[in-house]
Scaffold this motif. Structure first.
Motif, PDB file in Angstrom:
ATOM      1  N   PHE A 215       0.833  -1.200   0.000  1.00 51.87           N
ATOM      2  CA  PHE A 215       0.000   0.000   0.000  1.00 51.87           C
ATOM      3  C   PHE A 215       0.871   1.254   0.000  1.00 51.87           C
TER       4      PHE A 215
ATOM      5  N   VAL B 167      -3.898   3.640  -0.466  1.00 53.85           N
ATOM      6  CA  VAL B 167      -3.934   3.351  -1.905  1.00 53.85           C
ATOM      7  C   VAL B 167      -3.206   2.035  -2.168  1.00 53.85           C
ATOM      8  N   PRO B 168      -3.886   1.017  -2.672  1.00 50.35           N
ATOM      9  CA  PRO B 168      -3.187  -0.222  -3.038  1.00 50.35           C
ATOM     10  C   PRO B 168      -2.129   0.046  -4.106  1.00 50.35           C
TER      11      PRO B 168
ATOM     12  N   ASP C 290     -11.063  -1.237  -5.381  1.00 44.80           N
ATOM     13  CA  ASP C 290      -9.964  -0.710  -6.191  1.00 44.80           C
ATOM     14  C   ASP C 290      -8.785  -1.666  -6.274  1.00 44.80           C
ATOM     15  N   HIS C 291      -8.700  -2.625  -5.371  1.00 44.09           N
ATOM     16  CA  HIS C 291      -7.621  -3.622  -5.416  1.00 44.09           C
ATOM     17  C   HIS C 291      -7.866  -4.679  -6.487  1.00 44.09           C
TER      18      HIS C 291
ATOM     19  N   SER D  89      -6.199   1.609  -8.666  1.00 38.83           N
ATOM     20  CA  SER D  89      -6.357   2.145  -7.312  1.00 38.83           C
ATOM     21  C   SER D  89      -6.851   3.586  -7.350  1.00 38.83           C
TER      22      SER D  89
END
Length: 456
Positions: free
Chosen positions: A296, A392-393, A416-417, A421
């Motif tokens: 992340f 945020v990934p 989002d992953h 992202s």
């Protein structure tokens, strides 16, 4: 009003997680005629798109940057009422110890000529005044010689005119390497593209997949950066408000899931025909240990207030000099006046990477902001500091932008992953997951549900 009542009847789908992905998926499913219950452990919807309310200020926790060209924002009927406030069509860059303006008028055409016109406007860097009373005048842009500007314009014009699906076929490299290999001038990389992509990707190392960076630049080149009116939480709240009454239940902690039920702490086992897991990546892997947990990018947002705005233009200011922990900053109340009470300016600044020493963070950030804005920050008031270690990934290469959303019949995952992202990625993953659910349950979408094939 969101509900927390006990469920006894069997619903078609239970969605676990009321972030934007889960709520968008629920919207697609209910629009197709399915009954849906959304369960959220937190007391409110939104997930990482949360906004804190303090004395009339609305303070985003992770301060995501949206683009007005995100396709999903226009494809979801529930977001028809979403008001987006655009940043100025110019970036402010602090480079070489000076403030520069770079015009970034986006193009709405897919033609190379139209894109080239827009990017040449970007490279022209005309002068602008600062806020009244602030010292100095921004100088010409840090984009190198006229030949360098022409090379940058040509490369970005080509990118802007390329359809997103075609961008995904390009050779994949870490972004920092790709910028060099694709012929961008060195000065334009350091003075413009690196600070811009750092802000858009939340990745100061630029190890993100070049395909994700291409998509980010494409969105930037074809639509203005923007913020939802009233705070980031406006978007998930709109999605929740358009669902049938009683569909969203907050304060419900899920302990296990299967293809036909969800077990909760206080409400026991809730039956259904399918389960859609829409939590963050780490929480999803706790329910389903086989799921991959990415690295992340940590994000810290500091919110300050003062009497007079240090900049009157609603512009995003990037620190190309990397003269401190702040990646980018803006006078948010100039972009969206509803985020601050009358007579007060709200300045929000984003720090990327591990949290710096908390004891000295505010002082360090104030010192950098004083240089960036060219004004004293000693009388600024710190309203809040929000840190999210998993904001945020990460998307290093090779990155699968279309990770499977159907794990098996009756069990699905989105977020989002599973995509990119970004808010666009979260919403698009929701559409993909809803499409998989509808296919398995042999349900035909209504006319308002756009086919997946057109969702770039």
């Amino acid at each position: 009003m969101l509900e927390s009542a006990h469920q006894t009847e069997t619903v078609d789908v239970i969605v676990v997680g009321a972030g934007v992905a889960g709520l968008a998926a629920a919207h697609h499913l209910t629009s197709a005629g399915l009954s849906v219950t959304v369960l959220e452990a937190a007391p409110a919807v939104g997930g990482r798109m949360a906004t804190e309310k303090v004395d009339g200020f609305r303070l985003d926790r992770t301060a995501p940057l949206l683009s007005m060209s995100y396709p999903e924002l226009a494809r979801i009927p529930a977001l028809d009422a979403l008001v987006l406030h655009p940043f100025s069509p110019a970036l402010l860059l602090h480079a070489g110890g000076h403030l520069h303006r770079v015009d970034t008028t986006p193009t709405t055409t897919r033609s190379p000529r139209g894109a080239l016109t827009a990017v040449r406007a970007l490279a022209s860097a005309p002068r602008i005044p600062r806020a009244q009373g602030a010292p100095g005048t921004p100088r010409s842009g840090p984009l190198g010689t006229l030949a360098d500007q022409s090379r940058l314009a040509t490369a970005l014009a080509r990118l802007a005119a390329t359809p997103p699906e075609q961008l995904l076929t390009r050779t994949e490299l870490p972004t920092a390497r790709a910028l060099v290999s694709r012929g961008f001038p060195a000065r334009a990389i350091d003075g413009f593209l690196r600070p811009l992509l750092t802000a858009l990707l939340a990745d100061p190392t630029l190890l993100t997949s070049s395909r994700c960076a291409d998509l980010a630049l494409h969105s930037f080149a074809t639509g203005r950066l923007c913020l939802p009116e009233g705070g980031a939480d406006t978007l998930p709240e709109l999605l929740a408000a358009t669902l049938p009454p009683g569909s969203v239940r907050t304060g419900v902690r899920v302990t296990s899931i299967s293809t036909t039920s969800v077990t909760t702490v206080d409400h026991g086992e809730l039956p259904c025909r399918g389960v859609l897991l829409a939590t963050g990546a780490r929480a999803a892997a706790e329910f389903l240990p086989g799921l991959r947990v990415p690295a992340f990018h940590p994000v810290t947002v500091l919110h300050h207030t003062t009497d007079e705005p240090p900049l009157t233009e609603p512009a995003l200011l990037l620190d190309a000099d990397r003269g401190g922990p702040v990646s980018h900053t803006a006078v948010i109340s100039q972009v969206d006046p509803s985020r601050a009470p009358a007579g007060r300016a709200l300045i929000s600044s984003t720090v990327l990477g591990p949290l710096p020493d908390p004891a000295h963070l505010d002082a360090t950030v104030r010192s950098q902001l004083a240089r960036l804005y060219g004004t004293s920050t000693t009388r600024w008031e710190l309203l809040a500091v929000h840190h999210d270690a998993e904001a945020v990934p990460a998307m290093p290469p090779p990155h699968d932008l279309r990770r499977p959303v159907r794990l098996l019949a009756g069990l699905y995952v989105c977020g989002d992953h599973r995509d990119t992202s970004t808010v666009q990625g979260a919403l698009h993953s929701a559409r993909r997951a809803a499409h998989a659910v509808l296919t398995d349950l042999d349900t035909q979408p209504t006319s308002r549900v756009e086919p997946l094939e057109t969702a770039a």
